[in-house]
Design an enzyme around this catalytic site. Structure first.
Site, PDB file in Angstrom:
ATOM      1  N   LYS A  79      -8.546  -3.267  -0.368  1.00 56.26           N
ATOM      2  CA  LYS A  79      -7.823  -2.001  -0.598  1.00 56.26           C
ATOM      3  C   LYS A  79      -8.683  -1.060  -1.440  1.00 56.26           C
ATOM      4  O   LYS A  79      -9.326  -1.497  -2.405  1.00 56.26           O
ATOM      5  CB  LYS A  79      -6.508  -2.308  -1.306  1.00 56.26           C
ATOM      6  CG  LYS A  79      -5.593  -1.110  -1.506  1.00 56.26           C
ATOM      7  CD  LYS A  79      -4.301  -1.550  -2.219  1.00 56.26           C
ATOM      8  CE  LYS A  79      -3.296  -0.416  -2.356  1.00 56.26           C
ATOM      9  NZ  LYS A  79      -2.061  -0.851  -3.039  1.00 56.26           N
ATOM     10  N   SER A 154       2.125   0.197  -0.417  1.00 54.11           N
ATOM     11  CA  SER A 154       1.013   1.109  -0.289  1.00 54.11           C
ATOM     12  C   SER A 154      -0.248   0.479   0.318  1.00 54.11           C
ATOM     13  O   SER A 154      -1.156   1.196   0.724  1.00 54.11           O
ATOM     14  CB  SER A 154       0.667   1.666  -1.670  1.00 54.11           C
ATOM     15  OG  SER A 154       0.258   0.621  -2.539  1.00 54.11           O
ATOM     16  N   SER A 178       3.878  -3.559  -2.929  1.00 54.51           N
ATOM     17  CA  SER A 178       2.845  -3.045  -2.019  1.00 54.51           C
ATOM     18  C   SER A 178       1.979  -4.082  -1.319  1.00 54.51           C
ATOM     19  O   SER A 178       1.209  -3.722  -0.447  1.00 54.51           O
ATOM     20  CB  SER A 178       1.927  -2.078  -2.754  1.00 54.51           C
ATOM     21  OG  SER A 178       2.577  -0.845  -2.889  1.00 54.51           O
TER      22      SER A 178
HETATM   23  N1  GLN Z   1       6.540   1.491  -3.117  1.00 49.17           N
HETATM   24  C1  GLN Z   1       6.414   1.350  -4.524  1.00 49.17           C
HETATM   25  C2  GLN Z   1       5.981   2.669  -5.130  1.00 49.17           C
HETATM   26  O1  GLN Z   1       5.884   3.585  -4.415  1.00 49.17           O
HETATM   27  C3  GLN Z   1       5.449   0.249  -4.848  1.00 49.17           C
HETATM   28  C4  GLN Z   1       4.023   0.660  -4.798  1.00 49.17           C
HETATM   29  C5  GLN Z   1       3.088  -0.459  -5.155  1.00 49.17           C
HETATM   30  O2  GLN Z   1       3.476  -1.613  -5.242  1.00 49.17           O
HETATM   31  N2  GLN Z   1       1.841  -0.080  -5.411  1.00 49.17           N
HETATM   32  O3  GLN Z   1       5.761   2.775  -6.295  1.00 49.17           O
END
Ligand code: GLN
Length: 496
Positions: A79, A154, A178
């Site tokens: 990532k 994400s 994420s």
């Molecule tokens: N969807 C969550 C957010 O938008 C989690 C994001 C993540 O785990 N990086 O914050």
């Protein structure tokens, strides 16, 4: 079967035994990326020459050295919030478009020491803020099971890289789901380790009390191999715990008799897609058949997890992102007439950040400001403690807590971009686990009638990833969901 379809375990065994070269493995993955990624959009940067050079290097090592390395010759997608020395790390943001870190994150150094090969950097929501990968400043990432659907986020690019067989394993980060949520939506395994299990040194920070790096893979066994390689204390990160790191793959005995799994049934009453619920219940029955005891549990404060998470995470983000000021590194807005320092900061941040990141910086700054701190941030910290205590109590009676990973399957690209609250609801079953610091894994457990993957989430005690992996592996041994492969068409000359 061509090498891009092999698991990390199979690759490592074949490379160690000299049956196949690391070069052949990498060429197979790179040509798969060349064929598919123009359409799927999983990757932001792939440096063919660098990958080939690293593979050649490994192929020249003596056989004994290759045989001793637990991930020898295994390609891994990373990532784009994790620093790989000499490769771009944009975090999906225009702000870091030109940033090339001169050092490796601890996880990368450890993977390389284990013989792995970074195959490329993957697309993600800007600074990992999002649940669909639509907040990337660079490209759209498509779900391999249906091109007009989001891959989750994400870490959507990492999930797609593994789901579409462009890489056997990948790294993502999980601040509020994420890794687990995109894994569920793309039909692969995703593991969020216990907070503190894996060093965050070299990870571009979002919310430091929640962020953890974790693997994507097609099997629990591969997740165990990667976790064993990356886990453990690190002098560069004081939050990386000195807890002993077991050989997680050795814990996969296939035997789950005597384990008790708790199900927070009342949480599932509302808002869960019926097909997702059906797959979830069927997965529980399968586990029961393996000798697991199922019992209902209560998580009384789980209903506050989303608001609590979106206060804590935005507060920490607003502080972490203060560093992007156009001075030390990253994007700086071009000077205009009469620019003074303050105006340069303002223009840099206005132009460098996307809408969701700005929303979070503003929310976070607000909840930390004098007069609102007690009402929002402090209150959220107290509720965070209550959410954690719910789990502490549950784990007095059960070994694992099970929930669906996501309440719905992958939604359409564009469907929720203008409705942030709707987007945040995708995280209802994942964010509480981060607030409590616990490990969680998502395992493929079926498909909806529309052919979209469903994920079973298992949550464990602090530092008890071994039990999660053992249960996930035992479930895989008696199910076929993890083997299902999306029918991806090749854009250049493929069959269809
Ligand atoms: N969807 C969550 C957010 O938008 C989690 C994001 C993540 O785990 N990086 O914050």
């Amino acid at each position: 079967m061509s090498p891009h379809e092999w698991t990390a375990r199979e690759i490592r065994e074949a490379v160690a035994a000299g049956r196949v070269s690391a070069t052949e493995i990498c060429q197979s993955c790179l040509s798969r990326i060349d064929d598919l990624d123009r359409e799927l959009g999983a990757f932001l940067h792939v440096d063919h020459d660098r990958v080939a050079a690293r593979a050649r290097d490994i192929d020249q090592w003596p056989a004994e050295r290759r045989a001793a390395l637990p991930l020898c010759g295994v390609p891994i997608a990373v990532k784009d919030v994790i620093c790989v020395s000499g490769a771009p790390a944009t975090a999906g943001s225009k702000t870091l478009e030109t940033f090339v870190p001169p050092y490796n994150a601890t996880v990368i150094a450890r993977l390389q020491a284990a013989g792995a090969i970074v195959i490329g950097k993957t697309n993600c929501d800007e600074f990992a803020m999002g649940s669909s990968t639509e907040n990337s400043a660079y490209r759209v990432t498509r779900n391999p099971w249906r091109r007009d659907a989001i891959p989750g986020g994400s870490s959507g690019g990492s999930a797609v890289a593994v789901g579409a067989r462009m890489a056997p394993v990948a790294l993502g980060t999980d601040t509020g789901g994420s890794v687990r949520q995109p894994a569920a939506l793309c039909g692969v395994v995703g593991l969020k380790p216990t907070y503190g299990r894996v060093s965050r040194y070299g990870l571009i920070a979002f919310a430091s009390s929640l962020d953890q790096i974790g693997p994507f893979s097609r099997t629990a066994h591969d997740a165990a191999l990667v976790l064993t390689a990356i886990a453990g204390a690190d002098p560069q990160d004081s939050t990386a715990a000195p807890e002993e790191v077991p050989d997680f793959a050795a814990a996969l005995t296939g035997d789950v008799r005597g384990l008790t799994i708790g199900v927070p049934r009342t949480l599932l009453d509302q808002g869960v897609d019926p097909d997702i619920l059906r797959s979830f219940d069927a997965a529980l029955e399968t586990l029961r058949g393996l000798g697991v005891t199922l019992t209902d549990i209560q998580l009384p404060h789980a209903q506050y997890a989303i608001p609590t998470y979106y206060l804590v995470a935005t507060a920490e983000a607003s502080s972490n992102l203060a560093r992007y000021d156009g001075v030390r590194y990253g994007f700086r807005a071009p000077a205009d007439a009469g620019t003074d320092l303050r105006r340069m900061y303002e223009r840099t941040r206005a132009q460098g950040f996307g809408a969701e990141v700005k929303r979070r910086i503003m929310l976070g700054t607000y909840v930390l400001s004098a007069g609102y701190y007690d009402a929002y941030y402090l209150k959220a910290q107290k509720v965070r403690t209550l959410i954690r205590q719910d789990y502490v109590q549950a784990f007095e009676r059960v070994d694992i807590v099970a929930m669906p990973t996501s309440p719905t399957p992958a939604f359409r690209i564009g469907e929720r971009v203008n409705d942030p609250l709707q987007m945040y609801l995708a995280d209802v079953f994942t964010v509480g686990v981060n607030l409590a610091g616990l490990p969680g894994i998502s395992v493929p457990c079926g498909f909806t009638r529309d052919g979209l993957p469903a994920g079973l989430q298992l949550v464990g005690r602090m530092f008890d990833e071994a039990t999660l992996l053992r249960a996930a592996d035992a479930y895989e041994r008696v199910t076929e969901w993890w083997k299902a492969e999306p029918a991806v068409s090749l854009s250049s000359g493929g069959p269809g």
